[in-house]
Design an enzyme around this catalytic site. Structure first.
Site, PDB file in Angstrom:
ATOM      1  N   GLU A 248      33.529  46.580  54.835  1.00 13.58           N
ATOM      2  CA  GLU A 248      33.694  45.156  55.145  1.00 13.58           C
ATOM      3  C   GLU A 248      35.163  44.779  55.061  1.00 13.58           C
ATOM      4  OE1 GLU A 248      31.296  42.680  52.641  1.00 13.58           O
ATOM      5  OE2 GLU A 248      29.425  43.602  53.284  1.00 13.58           O
ATOM      6  N   LYS A 250      38.299  43.076  53.765  1.00 13.00           N
ATOM      7  CA  LYS A 250      38.638  42.494  52.468  1.00 13.00           C
ATOM      8  C   LYS A 250      39.541  41.289  52.729  1.00 13.00           C
ATOM      9  CE  LYS A 250      40.234  43.617  47.794  1.00 13.00           C
ATOM     10  NZ  LYS A 250      40.892  42.361  47.501  1.00 13.00           N
ATOM     11  N   ARG A 255      37.751  34.084  45.841  1.00 17.03           N
ATOM     12  CA  ARG A 255      36.338  34.417  45.730  1.00 17.03           C
ATOM     13  C   ARG A 255      35.588  33.200  45.179  1.00 17.03           C
ATOM     14  NH1 ARG A 255      34.220  39.944  43.003  1.00 17.03           N
ATOM     15  NH2 ARG A 255      32.018  39.701  43.436  1.00 17.03           N
ATOM     16  N   ARG A 270      36.463  32.962  40.692  1.00 19.74           N
ATOM     17  CA  ARG A 270      36.398  34.365  40.247  1.00 19.74           C
ATOM     18  C   ARG A 270      36.267  34.451  38.731  1.00 19.74           C
ATOM     19  NH1 ARG A 270      37.463  38.610  38.067  1.00 19.74           N
ATOM     20  NH2 ARG A 270      38.630  40.413  38.764  1.00 19.74           N
ATOM     21  N   GLU A 299      34.344  34.669  50.377  1.00 24.42           N
ATOM     22  CA  GLU A 299      35.786  34.593  50.179  1.00 24.42           C
ATOM     23  C   GLU A 299      36.250  33.415  51.043  1.00 24.42           C
ATOM     24  OE1 GLU A 299      37.191  36.784  48.033  1.00 24.42           O
ATOM     25  OE2 GLU A 299      39.327  36.710  48.488  1.00 24.42           O
ATOM     26  N   PHE A 339      29.835  37.463  51.688  1.00 25.44           N
ATOM     27  CA  PHE A 339      29.678  38.915  51.598  1.00 25.44           C
ATOM     28  C   PHE A 339      28.525  39.371  50.705  1.00 25.44           C
ATOM     29  CE2 PHE A 339      33.207  37.871  48.644  1.00 25.44           C
ATOM     30  CZ  PHE A 339      32.704  38.384  47.460  1.00 25.44           C
ATOM     31  N   ARG A 416      32.614  46.799  37.013  1.00 23.15           N
ATOM     32  CA  ARG A 416      33.457  47.399  38.032  1.00 23.15           C
ATOM     33  C   ARG A 416      32.940  48.814  38.218  1.00 23.15           C
ATOM     34  NH1 ARG A 416      38.252  45.899  40.044  1.00 23.15           N
ATOM     35  NH2 ARG A 416      38.798  44.438  38.402  1.00 23.15           N
ATOM     36  N   LYS A 422      37.498  49.547  46.987  1.00 21.76           N
ATOM     37  CA  LYS A 422      38.462  48.835  47.839  1.00 21.76           C
ATOM     38  C   LYS A 422      39.522  49.806  48.323  1.00 21.76           C
ATOM     39  CE  LYS A 422      40.563  46.673  43.815  1.00 21.76           C
ATOM     40  NZ  LYS A 422      40.980  45.456  43.170  1.00 21.76           N
TER      41      LYS A 422
HETATM   42  P1  ATP Z   1      41.894  42.096  44.031  1.00 23.70           P
HETATM   43  O1  ATP Z   1      43.036  41.716  43.168  1.00 23.70           O
HETATM   44  O2  ATP Z   1      42.094  43.363  44.800  1.00 23.70           O
HETATM   45  O3  ATP Z   1      41.352  40.982  44.855  1.00 23.70           O
HETATM   46  P2  ATP Z   1      39.806  41.741  42.058  1.00 23.70           P
HETATM   47  O4  ATP Z   1      39.939  42.355  40.706  1.00 23.70           O
HETATM   48  O5  ATP Z   1      39.913  40.276  42.185  1.00 23.70           O
HETATM   49  O6  ATP Z   1      40.792  42.526  43.025  1.00 23.70           O
HETATM   50  P3  ATP Z   1      37.875  43.542  43.011  1.00 23.70           P
HETATM   51  O7  ATP Z   1      36.437  43.595  42.709  1.00 23.70           O
HETATM   52  O8  ATP Z   1      38.684  44.633  42.459  1.00 23.70           O
HETATM   53  O9  ATP Z   1      38.406  42.118  42.606  1.00 23.70           O
HETATM   54  O10 ATP Z   1      38.079  43.552  44.569  1.00 23.70           O
HETATM   55  C1  ATP Z   1      37.196  42.862  45.351  1.00 23.70           C
HETATM   56  C2  ATP Z   1      37.717  41.465  45.609  1.00 23.70           C
HETATM   57  O11 ATP Z   1      37.962  41.339  46.983  1.00 23.70           O
HETATM   58  C3  ATP Z   1      36.678  40.431  45.268  1.00 23.70           C
HETATM   59  O12 ATP Z   1      36.904  39.896  43.987  1.00 23.70           O
HETATM   60  C4  ATP Z   1      36.800  39.391  46.359  1.00 23.70           C
HETATM   61  O13 ATP Z   1      37.568  38.309  45.910  1.00 23.70           O
HETATM   62  C5  ATP Z   1      37.580  40.073  47.466  1.00 23.70           C
HETATM   63  N1  ATP Z   1      36.831  40.290  48.710  1.00 23.70           N
HETATM   64  C6  ATP Z   1      37.271  39.957  49.933  1.00 23.70           C
HETATM   65  N2  ATP Z   1      36.410  40.346  50.884  1.00 23.70           N
HETATM   66  C7  ATP Z   1      35.367  40.944  50.245  1.00 23.70           C
HETATM   67  C8  ATP Z   1      34.176  41.558  50.687  1.00 23.70           C
HETATM   68  N3  ATP Z   1      33.879  41.644  51.976  1.00 23.70           N
HETATM   69  N4  ATP Z   1      33.341  42.063  49.745  1.00 23.70           N
HETATM   70  C9  ATP Z   1      33.648  41.998  48.436  1.00 23.70           C
HETATM   71  N5  ATP Z   1      34.778  41.436  47.963  1.00 23.70           N
HETATM   72  C10 ATP Z   1      35.633  40.909  48.851  1.00 23.70           C
END
Ligand code: ATP
Length: 582
Positions: A248, A250, A255, A270, A299, A339, A416, A422
């Site tokens: 998907e 990103k 979030r 978040r 998102e 998502f 996690r 990712k």
């Molecule tokens: P990052 O700083 O990379 O955003 P994070 O720690 O906030 O990381 P992670 O779970 O590591 O969160 O990475 C997934 C993040 O990516 C989610 O928290 C969300 O905000 C974002 N995101 C964007 N598009 C998507 C998607 N299609 N599916 C899941 N998460 C997504």
């Protein structure tokens, strides 16, 4: 239960730096707490009045606290101020002034009374609220002993820095009520789907583990988010996911967890703050698009409405204001890319595999200009994954989130894991991703920047030990504005000793309680004799440090310190880096 008991517990914690002692003290406290008070004791111990998502805060300034002391003791506000300067802390100043006034141990305040009054203070808003809050707080101070005054003052001004993390509380609850730490997993699952430790503690105390197992997802109570692991090599990603993945886009936005029951909407960030009021426009769009009773995740990004193109992340930050106006809505129009879905019409969907949840989304969501599903493609070879990645970047995204399509691909609340991977490539360095690190200390600057810090001591989080372990000292990437802004934020979190949850060999000039998360990039991770992240885990007497660290300019206000990059992730990144080089 006497409030003095809590005050003495706080005092004990202040003197300990050992997590085991901290846990043992909590176990004892929980065992001695009447069952009907356990939730209140949990909230008060983490310096809150209710779970974070309720948004219930005291909104009581240090200035008001000074006024209250001055009114109760009949001394001038100036005298109180002076004492604060002398002792360096509002709580200590209050305690000393009450002692000096000859006030003896009170002993009449109960936890019930303190909690109920503090709650009333938090709930008092609107016209005349300052006066009402003041009267309520004064009523508490009048009955308090000097030690109780110290902690009441720190509580009301939201500076109770006991350093107890969620994990320590869950360990203690498990030991106190089930006799062993191993049952923590059951407690954790309930916490992950309710985000309310006080509530879980109360159910545990009254109904035991069976009751905790019965805790269900509820509209209005946020679910702790599922998180992704990271990998830098597409063939490894595919292999890890069993040869095939749901890739998907990103999106690089915010979030948001959306809860809906008919016209009732709740939006959570978040870090699970209630941000419903920040997106009135998005709620209107969602009304047309999503089922009447559901919990889902999206998102939010700022778009150009004429083309639908995604605008940079910085534009969205302009929407992070307390009061959203028509100006914000017009200048920064948002769209939501959904998502995941965790709940639909009374049914918990978190245990269903991802392909089923995605199918439900495809059936249930009405796509409009402003509400869409995350663009996705099922890929089973490296070329497709690479070209979809480039397409995502082309369309203003950060990269991809590759999701497992296997039968066990449930929604892992609060975890996690490798069900989501990712893929964000940073071509400039060996690092596959930026790090989100917590500021735990600072070193004075030399020359130009005198007055501000020269570098910040940054740490990752280790959930196993509930500690923050250092990774680097960062002094580059900051603009003049950043220095001013950081100085303003950090001064509120300065403490006069290393925080009990910080594990550091280096001695900083200034220490901070772990609070602020910053995005840091760097050249590579190397073995380090001074940083404690990964200590002894790769090589004896060595940790892992980040070389050439630089602040990216991104403040991660959306992350709590416990959401920072973990020690385990950094160790994994270090290992991946070695693989890239061979
Ligand atoms: P990052 O700083 O990379 O955003 P994070 O720690 O906030 O990381 P992670 O779970 O590591 O969160 O990475 C997934 C993040 O990516 C989610 O928290 C969300 O905000 C974002 N995101 C964007 N598009 C998507 C998607 N299609 N599916 C899941 N998460 C997504």
């Amino acid at each position: 239960m006497k409030y003095m008991k809590l005050a003495e517990f706080y005092q004990f914690l202040e003197g300990t730096t050992s997590r085991i002692e901290m846990t043992n003290a909590l176990v004892k406290l929980f065992q001695e707490t009447p069952k009907n008070l356990i939730d209140k004791v949990v909230y008060l111990s983490i310096g809150r009045i209710a779970p974070e998502y309720t948004g219930l805060d005291y909104n009581f300034s240090e200035k008001s606290a000074i006024k209250a002391i001055s009114a109760v003791l009949g001394i001038s506000e100036h005298n109180v101020q002076q004492k604060i300067v002398e002792t360096g802390d509002l709580g200590d100043a209050g305690k000393e002034l009450f002692e000096k006034a000859g006030i003896k141990a009170g002993g009449s305040l109960t936890v019930e009374e303190v909690y109920d009054t503090l709650r009333k203070i938090a709930e008092t808003t609107g016209y005349g609220s300052t006066k009402k809050k003041m009267e309520l707080f004064i009523s508490l101070l009048k009955k308090a002993s000097p030690l109780e005054v110290k902690y009441l003052l720190r509580t009301i001004t939201e500076r109770l820095r006991l350093g107890i993390g969620d994990n320590t509380i869950m360990d203690a609850l498990s030991i106190a009520f089930t006799g062993k730490k191993e049952n923590r997993a059951i407690i954790e699952r309930a916490y992950n789907i309710s985000s309310d430790l006080g509530y879980v503690a109360s159910v545990l105390a009254k109904e035991g583990l069976k009751g905790v197992e019965r805790i269900k997802i509820q509209i209005g109570r946020p679910i702790r988010p599922m998180l992704a692991e990271r990998m830098a090599i597409p063939s490894f990603i595919l292999k890890k996911l069993g040869g095939k993945a749901g890739a998907e886009y990103k999106y690089d936005g915010e979030r948001i967890q959306v809860h809906r029951k008919n016209d009732e909407f709740y939006l959570f960030s978040r870090r699970l703050e209630n941000i419903t009021n920040q997106f009135p426009d998005l709620i209107e769009f969602l009304k047309e698009s999503i089922p009447q009773e559901c919990i889902l995740e999206l998102e939010a990004v700022v778009i150009d409405p004429s083309s639908g193109a995604i605008r940079p992340f910085q534009d969205l930050m302009n929407r992070r204001v307390k009061y959203v106006t028509r100006f914000h809505i017009m200048m920064y129009p948002v769209a939501g890319f959904i998502f995941d879905i965790m709940y639909l019409n009374g049914e918990d969907l978190t245990m269903k595999p991802y392909p089923e949840r995605r199918k439900i989304l495809e059936e249930q969501i009405k796509i409009t200009d402003r509400v869409n599903l995350a663009t996705r493609k099922v890929v089973d070879n490296v070329e497709d994954l690479e070209s979809f990645f480039l397409e995502a970047i082309e369309n203003g995204c950060e990269g991809l989130v590759c999701k497992s399509l296997q039968r066990d691909s449930i929604y892992q609340a609060g975890k996690r894991g490798f069900l989501w991977i990712k893929y964000k490539r940073d071509y400039k360095s060996h690092l596959a991703d930026t790090l989100d690190l917590v500021v735990v200390g600072a070193f004075y600057g030399k020359g130009q920047r005198t007055g501000y810090f020269g570098s910040l001591l940054m740490a990752c989080y280790d959930p196993e030990t509930d500690q923050f372990k250092t990774v680097c000292k960062v002094g580059t990437g900051f603009t003049e504005d950043d220095f001013k802004k950081l100085d303003e934020i950090l001064s509120k979190h300065q403490i006069n000793h290393k925080h009990p949850r910080v594990n550091s060999i280096l001695t900083a000039d200034i220490w901070y309680e772990p609070f602020l998360v910053l995005e840091i990039t760097g050249a590579e991770l190397t073995l380090s004799p001074v940083h404690t992240c990964g200590w002894d885990k790769i090589k004896l007497n060595r940790g892992l440090g980040l070389r050439f660290p630089r602040f990216t300019g991104r403040y991660r206000f959306d992350k709590r310190p416990e959401d920072a990059t973990t020690e385990k992730e950094i160790i994994q990144m270090y290992k991946n880096q070695l693989q890239i080089r061979v």
